[in-house]
Design a protein around this motif. Structure first.
Motif, PDB file in Angstrom:
ATOM      1  N   GLU A 123       3.565  -6.129   6.560  1.00  0.00           N
ATOM      2  CA  GLU A 123       2.481  -5.545   7.385  1.00  0.00           C
ATOM      3  C   GLU A 123       1.096  -6.273   7.399  1.00  0.00           C
ATOM      4  O   GLU A 123       0.565  -6.728   8.258  1.00  0.00           O
ATOM      5  CB  GLU A 123       2.251  -3.920   6.921  1.00  0.00           C
ATOM      6  CG  GLU A 123       1.022  -3.410   7.755  1.00  0.00           C
ATOM      7  CD  GLU A 123       0.801  -1.987   7.393  1.00  0.00           C
ATOM      8  OE1 GLU A 123       0.183  -1.159   8.170  1.00  0.00           O
ATOM      9  OE2 GLU A 123       1.371  -1.665   6.363  1.00  0.00           O
ATOM     10  N   VAL A 124       0.958  -6.777   6.030  1.00  0.00           N
ATOM     11  CA  VAL A 124      -0.163  -7.720   5.845  1.00  0.00           C
ATOM     12  C   VAL A 124      -0.353  -9.268   6.396  1.00  0.00           C
ATOM     13  O   VAL A 124      -1.051  -9.709   7.140  1.00  0.00           O
ATOM     14  CB  VAL A 124      -0.330  -7.937   4.197  1.00  0.00           C
ATOM     15  CG1 VAL A 124      -1.408  -8.882   3.940  1.00  0.00           C
ATOM     16  CG2 VAL A 124      -0.994  -6.680   3.597  1.00  0.00           C
ATOM     17  N   LEU A 125       0.993  -9.654   6.346  1.00  0.00           N
ATOM     18  CA  LEU A 125       1.150 -11.041   6.707  1.00  0.00           C
ATOM     19  C   LEU A 125       1.280 -10.957   8.410  1.00  0.00           C
ATOM     20  O   LEU A 125       0.957 -11.952   8.966  1.00  0.00           O
ATOM     21  CB  LEU A 125       2.436 -11.814   6.282  1.00  0.00           C
ATOM     22  CG  LEU A 125       2.427 -11.846   4.697  1.00  0.00           C
ATOM     23  CD1 LEU A 125       3.881 -12.262   4.241  1.00  0.00           C
ATOM     24  CD2 LEU A 125       1.455 -12.979   4.670  1.00  0.00           C
ATOM     25  N   THR A 126       1.742  -9.850   9.067  1.00  0.00           N
ATOM     26  CA  THR A 126       1.975 -10.051  10.561  1.00  0.00           C
ATOM     27  C   THR A 126       1.107  -9.093  11.242  1.00  0.00           C
ATOM     28  O   THR A 126       0.919  -9.178  12.391  1.00  0.00           O
ATOM     29  CB  THR A 126       3.439  -9.466  10.893  1.00  0.00           C
ATOM     30  OG1 THR A 126       3.499  -7.956  10.454  1.00  0.00           O
ATOM     31  CG2 THR A 126       4.561 -10.015  10.155  1.00  0.00           C
ATOM     32  N   LYS A 127       0.202  -8.319  10.355  1.00  0.00           N
ATOM     33  CA  LYS A 127      -0.815  -7.347  11.107  1.00  0.00           C
ATOM     34  C   LYS A 127      -0.139  -6.364  12.086  1.00  0.00           C
ATOM     35  O   LYS A 127      -0.402  -5.960  13.216  1.00  0.00           O
ATOM     36  CB  LYS A 127      -2.095  -8.224  11.929  1.00  0.00           C
ATOM     37  CG  LYS A 127      -3.173  -7.227  12.079  1.00  0.00           C
ATOM     38  CD  LYS A 127      -4.118  -8.358  12.692  1.00  0.00           C
ATOM     39  CE  LYS A 127      -5.349  -7.460  12.968  1.00  0.00           C
ATOM     40  NZ  LYS A 127      -6.409  -8.140  13.672  1.00  0.00           N
ATOM     41  N   ARG A 128       1.282  -6.083  11.653  1.00  0.00           N
ATOM     42  CA  ARG A 128       1.838  -5.249  12.431  1.00  0.00           C
ATOM     43  C   ARG A 128       2.229  -4.044  11.624  1.00  0.00           C
ATOM     44  O   ARG A 128       2.781  -4.205  10.324  1.00  0.00           O
ATOM     45  CB  ARG A 128       3.193  -5.621  13.089  1.00  0.00           C
ATOM     46  CG  ARG A 128       3.009  -6.881  13.779  1.00  0.00           C
ATOM     47  CD  ARG A 128       3.091  -6.450  15.207  1.00  0.00           C
ATOM     48  NE  ARG A 128       3.136  -7.697  16.233  1.00  0.00           N
ATOM     49  CZ  ARG A 128       3.383  -7.575  17.388  1.00  0.00           C
ATOM     50  NH1 ARG A 128       3.902  -6.438  17.996  1.00  0.00           N
ATOM     51  NH2 ARG A 128       3.314  -8.443  18.272  1.00  0.00           N
TER      52      ARG A 128
END
Length: 136
Positions: free
Chosen positions: A44-49
């Motif tokens: 979630e942090v890496l993809t902003k998803r």
């Protein structure tokens, strides 16, 4: 016979717990479930998803499957563009660090609990990634 139920947040709870949490006679909660949740949070942090992102869910995917399908292409297409400010050039070392983080998240979220890495291995790999980043 005692039954226990452990609740979790949809998208973050490990698959072995089921969508309604653990419902079993043993009530066993393991650290591999925590590793899974950490991996999802890292994705979630890496993809902003979010793991419940509408676009991903509409394609009948989960966050892990979405990343895995995208992993064959350029990983930077999946990673949040805000991780690299426009004025900062993406170096091969920074790309290696990001790819290593994504690979770590994927290893944390293996479907079968016994296939996941341990939290000790997570810490070792994070330290290795950090050291690689600091050597830039």
């Amino acid at each position: 016979m005692a039954h226990t139920k452990t609740l979790g947040t949809l998208g973050y709870i490990a698959p072995e717990y089921g969508s309604d949490g653990i419902v079993s006679t043993s009530g066993i909660v393991s650290t591999s479930g925590d590793v899974y949740s950490y991996g999802i949070m890292l994705m979630e942090v890496l993809t902003k998803r979010r793991p419940t992102d509408e676009e991903i869910c509409n394609e009948n995917l989960d966050l892990r499957k979405w990343i895995t399908q995208s992993f064959s292409g350029s990983m930077l297409e999946v990673v949040d563009a805000n991780l690299f400010p426009e004025e900062e050039q993406i170096t091969s070392k920074s790309e290696i660090c990001i790819v290593s983080m994504v690979e770590l998240a994927l290893d944390c979220t293996m479907e079968i609990p016994e296939s996941r890495i341990t939290i000790k291995d997570v810490v070792k790999r994070l330290n290795k990634i950090k050291n690689t980043f600091l050597e830039m």
